[in-house]
Motif scaffolding. Structure first.
Motif, PDB file in Angstrom:
ATOM      1  N   LYS A 168       0.833  -1.192   0.000  1.00 15.88           N
ATOM      2  CA  LYS A 168       0.000   0.000   0.000  1.00 15.88           C
ATOM      3  C   LYS A 168       0.871   1.246   0.000  1.00 15.88           C
ATOM      4  O   LYS A 168       2.031   1.211   0.399  1.00 15.88           O
ATOM      5  CB  LYS A 168      -0.919   0.030   1.228  1.00 15.88           C
ATOM      6  N   THR A 169       0.287   2.356  -0.433  1.00 14.53           N
ATOM      7  CA  THR A 169       0.956   3.655  -0.322  1.00 14.53           C
ATOM      8  C   THR A 169       0.035   4.605   0.441  1.00 14.53           C
ATOM      9  O   THR A 169      -1.199   4.533   0.334  1.00 14.53           O
ATOM     10  CB  THR A 169       1.286   4.262  -1.695  1.00 14.53           C
ATOM     11  N   TYR A 170       0.642   5.494   1.219  1.00 12.79           N
ATOM     12  CA  TYR A 170      -0.098   6.458   2.021  1.00 12.79           C
ATOM     13  C   TYR A 170       0.494   7.850   1.813  1.00 12.79           C
ATOM     14  O   TYR A 170       1.712   8.004   1.662  1.00 12.79           O
ATOM     15  CB  TYR A 170       0.008   6.139   3.518  1.00 12.79           C
TER      16      TYR A 170
ATOM     17  N   ARG B 181      -4.364   9.564   3.794  1.00 10.65           N
ATOM     18  CA  ARG B 181      -5.191   8.683   2.966  1.00 10.65           C
ATOM     19  C   ARG B 181      -4.288   7.767   2.153  1.00 10.65           C
ATOM     20  O   ARG B 181      -3.075   7.966   2.073  1.00 10.65           O
ATOM     21  CB  ARG B 181      -6.117   9.468   2.045  1.00 10.65           C
ATOM     22  N   GLU B 182      -4.881   6.734   1.552  1.00  9.70           N
ATOM     23  CA  GLU B 182      -4.141   5.759   0.756  1.00  9.70           C
ATOM     24  C   GLU B 182      -4.070   6.186  -0.715  1.00  9.70           C
ATOM     25  O   GLU B 182      -4.766   7.094  -1.161  1.00  9.70           O
ATOM     26  CB  GLU B 182      -4.801   4.381   0.850  1.00  9.70           C
ATOM     27  N   ASN B 183      -3.186   5.472  -1.438  1.00  3.59           N
ATOM     28  CA  ASN B 183      -3.032   5.578  -2.887  1.00  3.59           C
ATOM     29  C   ASN B 183      -2.663   6.981  -3.335  1.00  3.59           C
ATOM     30  O   ASN B 183      -3.271   7.543  -4.251  1.00  3.59           O
ATOM     31  CB  ASN B 183      -4.286   5.094  -3.620  1.00  3.59           C
TER      32      ASN B 183
END
Length: 314
Positions: free
Chosen positions: A205-207, A222-224
């Motif tokens: 995942k990326t944050y 938040r993510e993405n």
């Protein structure tokens, strides 16, 4: 955090545990970078000429004009206030080494750090007091993809070097995040030189991380979100949103509402976008520098051909 670095040559695997590199803070030798012969002035578009690797400049008002080309060769370039940074990989080094070269407004060398990795991203804080970068490195034992990143910071006034921000105390959903595979990339600072944003990648995942540099802590918003770039007014970040493997959509996030706006550039953009002003976003794509409205209202337009790594002077 100690890491295990793997060096692979053919079928031979050599494991070296607890390797710590030491980087000396030293001035760059006079003959390492040719005379730049270029002065940073307001209203310029600067970019890397892809055919020569040299930094070139043209008027923002007429970016297609014949550029003034310096003697400075970089793989990544950025500028703000009276400070510039050039990331230049050293040829023939294995594992790769990159010179992080800090320059003044005449592109004269002020300081150099030589760090492991290959150039990925480079930025200068709006006040010109911080230089920061992302390098790709290979060999981390936890990196299933075979590579990871190092994001670092150099304080121009004090000479302080933060070789990696991976020790940042970061909180995800209110809890301290301590996974062993944490990577950061794409730093961007606010005009106050303290608030910053970055991408944290971990466990697939990326944050988007909002950080406090003085207290060295951050929180996930938040993510993405990858490769954030903070607008001049500090209210939005331009970023690349992952659509699928190897495909990203350029978007803008309002930090107050977390409302996302997709920009009119529909091609995949693998770059850290740059704000020309509060209304226009620049980026490199297909060996050219492009501009697109930040509110999604209009199509992209090409500013300079044979160009990458755009930078602008205020």
């Amino acid at each position: 955090m100690k890491k295990i670095i793997l060096a692979v040559a053919g079928t031979v695997l050599l494991v070296v545990a607890a390797v710590v590199y030491t980087v000396s803070a030293r001035p760059h030798t006079a003959d390492a970078v040719p005379a730049a012969q270029l002065t940073l002035a307001p209203g310029q578009l600067l970019y890397r000429d892809v055919s020569t690797g040299r930094i070139a400049a043209a008027p923002l008002a007429n970016p297609g004009a014949k550029p003034q080309v310096s003697g400075l060769k970089c793989d990544r370039f950025a500028v703000a206030a009276r400070t510039a940074v050039c990331l230049a990989v050293r040829p023939g080094t294995l594992p790769a080494l990159t010179d992080v070269i800090v320059l003044d407004d005449h592109l004269n060398v002020r300081h150099t750090e030589t760090l492991p990795g290959t150039p990925s991203r480079a930025r200068v804080s709006p006040d010109g007091k911080l230089v920061y970068w992302t390098l790709f490195v290979t060999g981390d034992s936890y990196a299933a993809t075979g590579f990871s990143t190092r994001a670092g910071i150099y304080e121009v006034a004090t000479g302080t070097l933060v070789k990696t921000v991976e020790e940042l105390a970061v909180f995800v959903d209110g809890s301290r995040y301590t996974a062993s595979d944490v990577n950061y990339w794409g730093l961007t600072f606010a005009p106050d030189g303290n608030r910053f944003y970055a991408t944290l990648g971990s466990r697939g995942k990326t944050y988007l991380i909002e950080g406090d540099y003085a207290h060295y802590r951050g929180k996930a918003l938040r993510e993405n979100v990858e490769c954030p770039s903070l607008s001049p007014d500090g209210s939005r970040v331009a970023f690349k949103k992952k659509i699928s493997d190897g495909v990203w959509r350029l978007s803008v996030l309002d930090l107050a509402t977390l409302r996302e706006t997709e920009l009119a550039e529909t091609r995949s953009v693998d770059d850290q976008a740059l704000w020309q002003d509060d209304h226009t976003v620049l980026y490199g794509l297909d060996n050219a520098v492009w501009a697109v409205p930040a509110d999604g209202s209009g199509p992209p337009r090409r500013l300079a051909a044979g160009a990458s790594s755009p930078a602008v002077t205020g």
